[in-house]
Enzyme design. Structure first.
Site, PDB file in Angstrom:
ATOM      1  N   TYR A 164       0.843  -1.203   0.000  1.00 49.23           N
ATOM      2  CA  TYR A 164       0.000   0.000   0.000  1.00 49.23           C
ATOM      3  C   TYR A 164       0.880   1.257   0.000  1.00 49.23           C
ATOM      4  CZ  TYR A 164      -3.224   3.660   1.307  1.00 49.23           C
ATOM      5  OH  TYR A 164      -3.928   4.845   1.318  1.00 49.23           O
ATOM      6  N   ARG A 180       1.423   8.490  12.547  1.00 47.97           N
ATOM      7  CA  ARG A 180       0.927   9.715  13.178  1.00 47.97           C
ATOM      8  C   ARG A 180      -0.598   9.834  13.147  1.00 47.97           C
ATOM      9  NH1 ARG A 180       1.353  15.282  10.166  1.00 47.97           N
ATOM     10  NH2 ARG A 180      -0.454  14.224   9.263  1.00 47.97           N
ATOM     11  N   ARG A 183     -11.052   3.915   9.150  1.00 41.57           N
ATOM     12  CA  ARG A 183     -10.007   3.353   8.306  1.00 41.57           C
ATOM     13  C   ARG A 183      -8.853   2.852   9.167  1.00 41.57           C
ATOM     14  NH1 ARG A 183      -8.342   7.693   4.292  1.00 41.57           N
ATOM     15  NH2 ARG A 183      -8.392   6.054   2.754  1.00 41.57           N
ATOM     16  N   PHE A 238      14.145  20.065  -1.375  1.00 39.19           N
ATOM     17  CA  PHE A 238      12.823  19.486  -1.624  1.00 39.19           C
ATOM     18  C   PHE A 238      12.736  18.068  -1.054  1.00 39.19           C
ATOM     19  CE2 PHE A 238      10.308  16.706  -4.403  1.00 39.19           C
ATOM     20  CZ  PHE A 238       9.067  17.298  -4.323  1.00 39.19           C
TER      21      PHE A 238
HETATM   22  C1  PS7 Z   1      11.378  12.830  -3.036  1.00 35.01           C
HETATM   23  C2  PS7 Z   1      12.361  10.615  -3.842  1.00 35.01           C
HETATM   24  C3  PS7 Z   1       4.389  15.213  -6.152  1.00 35.01           C
HETATM   25  C4  PS7 Z   1       5.541  16.639  -4.360  1.00 35.01           C
HETATM   26  C5  PS7 Z   1       6.828  13.016  -1.826  1.00 35.01           C
HETATM   27  C6  PS7 Z   1      -0.284  14.362  -2.645  1.00 35.01           C
HETATM   28  C7  PS7 Z   1       2.606  12.533   1.522  1.00 35.01           C
HETATM   29  C8  PS7 Z   1      -1.449  12.105   0.088  1.00 35.01           C
HETATM   30  O1  PS7 Z   1      -2.131  13.787   4.230  1.00 35.01           O
HETATM   31  O2  PS7 Z   1      -3.082   9.351   4.924  1.00 35.01           O
HETATM   32  O3  PS7 Z   1      -2.994  12.214   5.970  1.00 35.01           O
HETATM   33  O4  PS7 Z   1      -4.468  12.916   4.052  1.00 35.01           O
HETATM   34  O5  PS7 Z   1      -4.370   9.989   2.841  1.00 35.01           O
HETATM   35  C9  PS7 Z   1      10.405  10.608  -2.409  1.00 35.01           C
HETATM   36  C10 PS7 Z   1       3.934  14.979  -3.720  1.00 35.01           C
HETATM   37  C11 PS7 Z   1       5.832  10.786  -1.351  1.00 35.01           C
HETATM   38  C12 PS7 Z   1       0.673  12.061  -2.666  1.00 35.01           C
HETATM   39  C13 PS7 Z   1       1.697  10.505   0.335  1.00 35.01           C
HETATM   40  C14 PS7 Z   1       9.305  11.181  -1.673  1.00 35.01           C
HETATM   41  C15 PS7 Z   1       2.826  14.106  -3.902  1.00 35.01           C
HETATM   42  C16 PS7 Z   1       4.565  11.382  -0.913  1.00 35.01           C
HETATM   43  C17 PS7 Z   1      -0.638  11.485  -2.681  1.00 35.01           C
HETATM   44  C18 PS7 Z   1       8.034  10.783  -2.336  1.00 35.01           C
HETATM   45  C19 PS7 Z   1       2.256  13.871  -2.545  1.00 35.01           C
HETATM   46  C20 PS7 Z   1       4.159  10.811   0.391  1.00 35.01           C
HETATM   47  C21 PS7 Z   1      -1.894   9.485   1.256  1.00 35.01           C
HETATM   48  C22 PS7 Z   1      -0.805  10.390  -1.637  1.00 35.01           C
HETATM   49  O6  PS7 Z   1      -1.916   9.330   2.710  1.00 35.01           O
HETATM   50  O7  PS7 Z   1      -2.504  11.447   3.666  1.00 35.01           O
HETATM   51  C23 PS7 Z   1      11.326  11.339  -3.064  1.00 35.01           C
HETATM   52  C24 PS7 Z   1       4.572  15.565  -4.715  1.00 35.01           C
HETATM   53  C25 PS7 Z   1       6.853  11.511  -1.792  1.00 35.01           C
HETATM   54  C26 PS7 Z   1       0.855  13.373  -2.632  1.00 35.01           C
HETATM   55  C27 PS7 Z   1       2.767  11.261   0.724  1.00 35.01           C
HETATM   56  C28 PS7 Z   1       0.335  10.813   0.644  1.00 35.01           C
HETATM   57  C29 PS7 Z   1      -0.640   9.806   0.646  1.00 35.01           C
HETATM   58  C30 PS7 Z   1      -0.669  10.895  -0.223  1.00 35.01           C
HETATM   59  P1  PS7 Z   1      -3.069  12.664   4.546  1.00 35.01           P
HETATM   60  P2  PS7 Z   1      -3.065   9.992   3.573  1.00 35.01           P
HETATM   61 MN    MN Z   2      -5.420   8.671   1.410  1.00 29.39          MN
END
Ligand code: PS7
Ligand code: MN
Ligand code: MN
Ligand code: MN
Ligand code: MN
Ligand code: MN
Length: 351
Positions: A152, A198, A208, A268
Site C-alpha cells: 500500500y 501519526r 479506516r 525538496f
Molecule cells: C522525493 C524521492 C508530487 C511533491 C513526496 C499528494 C505525503 C497524500 O495527508 O493518509 O494524511 O491525508 O491519505 C520521495 C507529492 C511521497 C501524494 C503521500 C518522496 C505528492 C509522498 C498522494 C516521495 C504527494 C508521500 C496518502 C498520496 O496518505 O494522507 C522522493 C509531490 C513523496 C501526494 C505522501 C500521501 C498519501 C498521499 P493525509 P493519507
Molecule cells: Mn489517502
C-alpha cells in the site's frame, strides 16, 4: 541562483500555486523554491495526486463510484473542463476537485516527457488505491500483513518517489544512477509510514485502518482496543514496533539524499525526511498518539528547514539527534528494547 518568474505566470498557474498553498502546507514551501524548470510541473504533479487522494479518502463515496474514479483518473487529465463535485462538503480538499479544470489546463502545457511520467504515476497510484478500497470494502476492514502494508505504501508514496526521481533526471538536475539504485522506494515508504503512524487516531475515527494486523494483533485482540485508556501500555508496544519498522528505511533515505547535487532538489527531498524523523520521535513512547494526530511545533519545523538546507552533513546531524532522543526514551520493559536500540546504533554509525 535561479528564481521562478512569478510575473510571467498565467492565471491558471497562479490558481494552481494557490491550491498548492491551501492543500499542501508542508510541501508548498519546498515546491515553490524548486528550480524554475521543475516548480510548476511538480506543483501540478502534487495537485493531481492530492485530487486522487481526496477521492480515496472520502468514505462517503460508494465503492461502485469510487473504484472507476480512481482507476480512470489518468484519463480525466486530458478532458478539458473535467471536475468532480461529488465529494461530501466537509472533505477539506473538495474545492480542488471542483476547480480541477485549472490543473488540467496546466497539465496539458507540460513538456511531454514530464507529462508522461506524471500520467504513469497517476495510473499506478489510482489502480493501487482502487485495489485497496475494493479489499477493505469487502469482508476485511484493514491491512492484514506487513507485506500488504508495504505494498500500500509503495502505491501511494514509493511510486511518487520514483516519478519525482525520473523528473529530476529528465530535467538534468540529478544523475541517472539515482533511478537505478532504487532508493526512491524507501524515500517514499519512510514518509508514508510516518504519516500512517501519526494519523492512527484520525484514520480510525474515519473508519479506516492502515496499521497492519500482523503488528497490532501481537499486543491487543481487537483494533479498537488500541484506543482504550486501560490498554495504553499495549498500544505503545504496538507503536514501538510500527516505528521500528519505519526506521528500517532511514539508512537508504540518507544514501539517496547523499546522491543529490542540486540545492533546490536537495532541499525538496531532505526537508520532508527531516520532518518525518522529528515526527517519529514525537510519536515514540507518547500515549497522546492514541488521542489525536501529533504535530511538531512551528518553531521546530522552521529550525529543521534551516538546518536541512545547510547540506548533507547537517541532515545527518538532524537524524542523529532525533534517533538519539528515541533511544533515550526506549523502556527496558518494551518488547522491542533490544531491536530498537540496535537499529538506533546502526543509524547513528551510518550517519
Ligand atoms: C522525493 C524521492 C508530487 C511533491 C513526496 C499528494 C505525503 C497524500 O495527508 O493518509 O494524511 O491525508 O491519505 C520521495 C507529492 C511521497 C501524494 C503521500 C518522496 C505528492 C509522498 C498522494 C516521495 C504527494 C508521500 C496518502 C498520496 O496518505 O494522507 C522522493 C509531490 C513523496 C501526494 C505522501 C500521501 C498519501 C498521499 P493525509 P493519507
Ligand atoms: Mn489517502
Ligand atoms: Mn489523505
Ligand atoms: Mn494520513
Ligand atoms: Mn487523512
Ligand atoms: Mn525495506
Amino acid at each position: 541562483h535561479h528564481v521562478r518568474d512569478k510575473n510571467n505566470e498565467t492565471a491558471t498557474a497562479k490558481t494552481c500555486f494557490n491550491f498548492l498553498r491551501k492543500t499542501g502546507r508542508s510541501f508548498s514551501p519546498v515546491v515553490e523554491e524548486l528550480h524554475p524548470e521543475l516548480a510548476l510541473p511538480v506543483c501540478i504533479f502534487y495537485l493531481i495526486l492530492r485530487g486522487l487522494d481526496t477521492i480515496e479518502d472520502d468514505t462517503s463515496i460508494p465503492l461502485e463510484i469510487k473504484e472507476p474514479l480512481l482507476r480512470n483518473f489518468k484519463d480525466y487529465l486530458d478532458e478539458d473542463g473535467w471536475n468532480y463535485t461529488g465529494n461530501r462538503l466537509e472533505e477539506k480538499d473538495r474545492e480542488l476537485l471542483v476547480q480541477f479544470d485549472n490543473v488540467i489546463v496546466e497539465f496539458k502545457k507540460m513538456k511531454p516527457v514530464y507529462a508522461a511520467i506524471v500520467r504513469d504515476v497517476t495510473e499506478k497510484m489510482g489502480n493501487g488505491m482502487a485495489d485497496y478500497a475494493r479489499r477493505s470494502a469487502s469482508e476485511k476492514i484493514g491491512i492484514e500483513s506487513i507485506a500488504e502494508y508495504d505494498l500500500y505504501c509503495w502505491y501511494v508514496a514509493g511510486i511518487v518517489g520514483e516519478g519525482l526521481t525520473r523528473l529530476f533526471v529528465e530535467a538534468e538536475l540529478a544523475e541517472t544512477d539515482l533511478i537505478n539504485q532504487g532508493l526512491y522506494k524507501p524515500m517514499g515508504l519512510f514518509l508514508q509510514k510516518t504519516n500512517i503512524i501519526r494519523d492512527i487516531r484520525e484514520d480510525r475515527d474515519d473508519g479506516r485502518r492502515f496499521w497492519p494486523e500482523e503488528i497490532w494483533s501481537k499486543h491487543v485482540d481487537h483494533f479498537d482496543d488500541l484506543f482504550q485508556p486501560e490498554n495504553r501500555g499495549l498500544a505503545l508496544s504496538s507503536s514501538s514496533e510500527m516505528i521500528l519498522d519505519a526506521l528500517q528505511h532511514v539508512c537508504d533515505c540518507l544514501s539517496y539524499l547523499a546522491g543529490l547535487r542540486e540545492q533546490s532538489v536537495f532541499n525538496f527531498c531532505a526537508i520532508p525526511q527531516c520532518m518525518a524523523i522529528a515526527t517519529l520521535e514525537l510519536c515514540f513512547c507518547n500515549p497522546a498518539l492514541f488521542d489525536s494526530s501529533l504535530k511538531i511545533s512551528k518553531g521546530d519545523a522552521l529550525g529543521l528547514v534551516v538546518e536541512a538546507g545547510r547540506g548533507m552533513e547537517n541532515v545527518c546531524h538532524v537524524f542523529c539527534r532525533y534517533v538519539d532522543q528515541i533511544q533515550r526514551k526506549i523502556q527496558p520493559e518494551d518488547p522491542y528494547y533490544l531491536g530498537s536500540r540496535a537499529k538506533c546504533d546502526e543509524i547513528r554509525t551510518f550517519a
